[in-house]
Design a protein around this motif. Structure first.
Motif, short mmCIF file in Angstrom:
data_model
loop_
_atom_site.label_atom_id
_atom_site.label_comp_id
_atom_site.label_asym_id
_atom_site.label_seq_id
_atom_site.Cartn_x
_atom_site.Cartn_y
_atom_site.Cartn_z
N GLU A 374 0.84 -1.20 0.00
CA GLU A 374 0.00 0.00 0.00
C GLU A 374 0.87 1.26 0.00
O GLU A 374 1.85 1.34 0.73
CB GLU A 374 -0.89 0.03 1.25
N VAL A 375 0.44 2.22 -0.80
CA VAL A 375 1.14 3.51 -0.83
C VAL A 375 0.42 4.43 0.14
O VAL A 375 -0.81 4.40 0.25
CB VAL A 375 1.11 4.08 -2.26
N LYS A 376 1.19 5.27 0.84
CA LYS A 376 0.56 6.21 1.79
C LYS A 376 -0.29 7.21 1.02
O LYS A 376 0.05 7.59 -0.11
CB LYS A 376 1.64 6.97 2.57
N GLU A 377 -1.33 7.65 1.66
CA GLU A 377 -2.28 8.56 1.02
C GLU A 377 -1.57 9.76 0.36
O GLU A 377 -1.84 10.08 -0.79
CB GLU A 377 -3.28 9.07 2.08
N ASP A 378 -0.66 10.36 1.07
CA ASP A 378 0.03 11.56 0.56
C ASP A 378 0.87 11.28 -0.68
O ASP A 378 1.21 12.19 -1.42
CB ASP A 378 0.98 12.13 1.63
N PHE A 379 1.23 10.02 -0.86
CA PHE A 379 2.11 9.70 -1.99
C PHE A 379 1.36 9.02 -3.13
O PHE A 379 1.90 8.83 -4.20
CB PHE A 379 3.26 8.80 -1.53
N TYR A 380 0.12 8.62 -2.84
CA TYR A 380 -0.64 7.91 -3.87
C TYR A 380 -1.09 8.91 -4.92
O TYR A 380 -1.57 9.99 -4.59
CB TYR A 380 -1.85 7.20 -3.26
#
Ligand code: DLL
Length: 433
Positions: A374-380
Motif C-alpha cells: 500500500e502507498v501512503k495517502e500523501d504519496f498515492y
C-alpha cells in the motif's frame, strides 16, 4: 521492575544447577509416566540416570510438531487426565490441531512467567490492560489474561475483532496496556486515527506484541503511530503459550524464562547444537511442566541467543528477533527469502504503508514473485510517472537486499485485507500446483 528477582537475576552457576536438577526430574517424569517417551528413550538406548548435567541433554531425542500430531489428542500427557485442568490447541493449516494439557501447577507456572513479562514492560497493579489476543483454544487471550491478573492489574478481556468497540473501550476505560498481534495493532492504530478522538484523551502507553514475527522497523511504526513503547512477547502453544520470553525496558533482545524452558540453538538441517551467537533453530525443553512436558522440542523458529548480561540486571539468556520459521523461508528462483526482510524495507520507505502481501507462483516453470504494497495517502497519485518512479525505487531497494527482482504492485491505501490475529502475508501458489 522485576517480578521475581531471585529467579530472573540468579547467577548463572546457580541457575545451571537448578536447571540440571529440574531436567533430571522431568526426564524421570516422562520416562515413567508416558509410554511414547519411554519407547523413544529406549530406542535411543538411554535411561533417566544417563541424564545428570545440562550437557547430557544432547543424548535425548528431539521432538517435533509431528510427534504431537501422531499422539493426538492426549497420548503425550505425563499426568493423569484427572490432574489436567485446561486444554489449549493450535491449529495447523491442515488436519488435526496439536493439543496441550495443563495441570494446576502448569497454570501457575504460566501465570508466573506471564507476570514476569508484564512487569518487565513497566505494567503493574494500577494499570488497565486491554487484551485483544483471541480468547479460546489459542493461548494468546487466556495467557495474557492470567498474567495481568497475577500482577494485580485490571484486565479488559476484549479478545480480537470489533475494532471500533476496541477503540471506544480503550478510550473510555483508560487502558494503559494493549496486548495483541503487531499486525492487529497496526489496524487498531488506523481505526483510532479515524475515530477522531484526540490521542491525548487515551492513556495508552505500552504495547505487548507477539504471536507472529515482526521487525525492528515495524516496532518503529507502531511506537510512532500509537505513541507507545512496543515490547515483544514470545511463546508457543506447545511450550506453554505467551510468556516463554519477553523484552525489558532496554528493548535489546527477548529474555527467555530459562529456569522453566531450557533453550538450545541447533542447525535446522543436521540437528547439531550450534555455538552461542549462531543463527539456527530454537529448541526448548520444558523443565518444570507436569501435564505435557516436552523434551528438546524443535520450534522451527530461527533466531540467535546471547548470554551476555543485560543492563536491566536480569541474567537470563536473550534471543534476537525471530527471523521467521524454517517453514516460512521462501525459496524463489533458488534464492532464500524471508518475508521479514521485505517487511524491513517496506517499513523504512516513507512513501509506503506497512501493509503488504507476497504472492509467489510458478508460470512456465519459472517462479514469479509479486509484492503488493500500500502507498501512503500523501504519496498515492494518478500520475503514472510518479507511480512508476516509486515502483522503480522499491524494486531497486528490494533487489539489493534479497537478490532477486520482485514484481511490485502498488495498491491504494487501506486496500489490503487487515488481520485481527496472526497476519497472512504470504500466498505461495506453487504449493497447489
Ligand atoms: O502465538 C503464543 C503467543 C500468543 C505468543 C500471544 C505471543 C503472544 P502459537 O499459535 O502456537 O502460539 O504460535 C507460536 O508463533 O513458534 C513463532 O513462530 C510465532 N511467534 C510467537 N510469538 C512470536 C514473537 C502463540 N514474539 C509461533 N515473534 C511461534 C515472532 C512469534 N514470532
Amino acid at each position: 521492575m522485576i517480578w521475581n528477582e531471585t529467579m530472573e537475576c540468579m547467577n548463572r552457576q546457580d541457575l545451571q544447577k537448578l536447571q540440571e536438577s529440574r531436567l533430571k526430574k522431568v526426564v524421570e517424569r516422562v520416562y515413567y509416566n508416558c509410554e511414547p517417551y519411554r519407547k523413544r528413550m529406549q530406542e535411543a538406548g538411554i535411561i533417566p540416570s544417563d541424564i545428570n548435567t545440562m550437557e547430557d541433554i544432547v543424548k535425548l531425542p528431539f521432538m517435533s510438531k509431528q510427534d504431537l500430531r501422531d499422539h493426538y489428542p492426549f497420548a503425550l500427557m505425563s499426568s493423569p487426565m484427572s490432574e489436567i485442568v485446561r486444554l489449549h490447541a493450535s491449529s495447523g493449516t491442515t488436519g488435526k490441531p496439536i493439543v496441550v494439557g495443563y495441570t494446576r501447577t502448569d497454570l501457575n507456572i504460566w501465570n508466573e512467567v506471564g507476570a514476569r513479562c508484564f512487569t518487565a514492560y513497566g505494567l503493574g497493579k494500577n494499570d488497565i490492560v486491554q487484551i485483544s489476543y483471541g480468547y479460546g483454544l489459542f493461548t494468546g487471550g487466556l495467557g495474557a489474561h492470567g498474567a495481568v491478573e497475577t500482577i494485580g492489574g485490571t484486565v479488559i478481556p476484549m479478545s480480537s475483532g470489533n475494532t471500533e468497540k476496541q477503540i471506544m473501550l480503550m478510550h473510555d476505560f483508560g487502558a494503559v496496556g494493549l496486548a495483541c498481534t503487531p499486525s492487529y495493532a497496526l489496524h487498531l492504530a488506523d481505526v483510532l486515527k479515524d475515530s477522531g478522538i484526540p490521542r491525548k484523551e487515551f492513556k495508552l502507553r505500552v504495547g505487548v506484541f507477539g504471536a507472529e514475527p515482526w521487525t525492528e522497523q515495524m516496532r518503529g511504526e507502531l511506537q510512532e503511530r500509537l505513541g507507545i513503547r512496543a515490547y515483544d512477547i514470545y511463546g508457543l502453544t506447545e511450550i506453554i503459550g505467551p510468556g516463554v520470553g519477553h523484552e525489558c525496558e532496554y528493548q535489546n533482545g527477548t529474555h527467555l524464562c530459562e529456569d522453566h524452558f531450557y533453550p538450545e540453538i541447533v542447525d535446522p538441517a543436521t540437528g547439531e547444537v550450534l555455538p552461542e551467537g549462531s543463527l539456527g533453530e530454537l529448541v526448548f525443553t520444558t523443565i518444570t511442566k507436569e501435564g505435557m512436558p516436552l523434551i528438546r522440542f524443535r520450534t522451527r523458529d530461527l533466531t540467535r541467543l546471547t548470554y551476555e548480561k543485560c543492563a536491566c540486571g536480569r541474567t537470563s539468556v536473550r534471543m534476537s528477533r525471530i527471523l521467521g520459521r524454517c517453514d516460512d523461508m521462501l525459496i524463489i528462483r533458488g534464492v532464500n527469502v524471508f518475508p521479514s526482510q521485505v517487511e524491513s524495507i517496506i517499513c523504512e520507505m516513507p512513501e509506503l504503508e506497512p501493509h503488504y502481501l507476497l504472492i509467489i507462483d510458478r508460470v512456465k516453470n519459472l517462479d514469479t514473485f509479486e509484492v503488493q504494497v500500500e502507498v501512503k495517502e500523501d504519496f498515492y497519485s494518478d500520475e503514472m510517472a510518479k507511480m512508476l518512479e516509486l515502483r522503480k525505487k522499491i524494486t531497486h531497494r528490494l533487489q539489493s537486499v534479497i537478490g532477486i527482482i520482485p514484481d511490485i504492485k502498488l495498491v491504494e491505501p487501506r486496500s489490503l485485507e487487515r488481520s485481527q490475529g496472526k497476519a497472512k502475508r504470504v500466498i505461495d501458489k506453487r504449493k497447489f500446483i
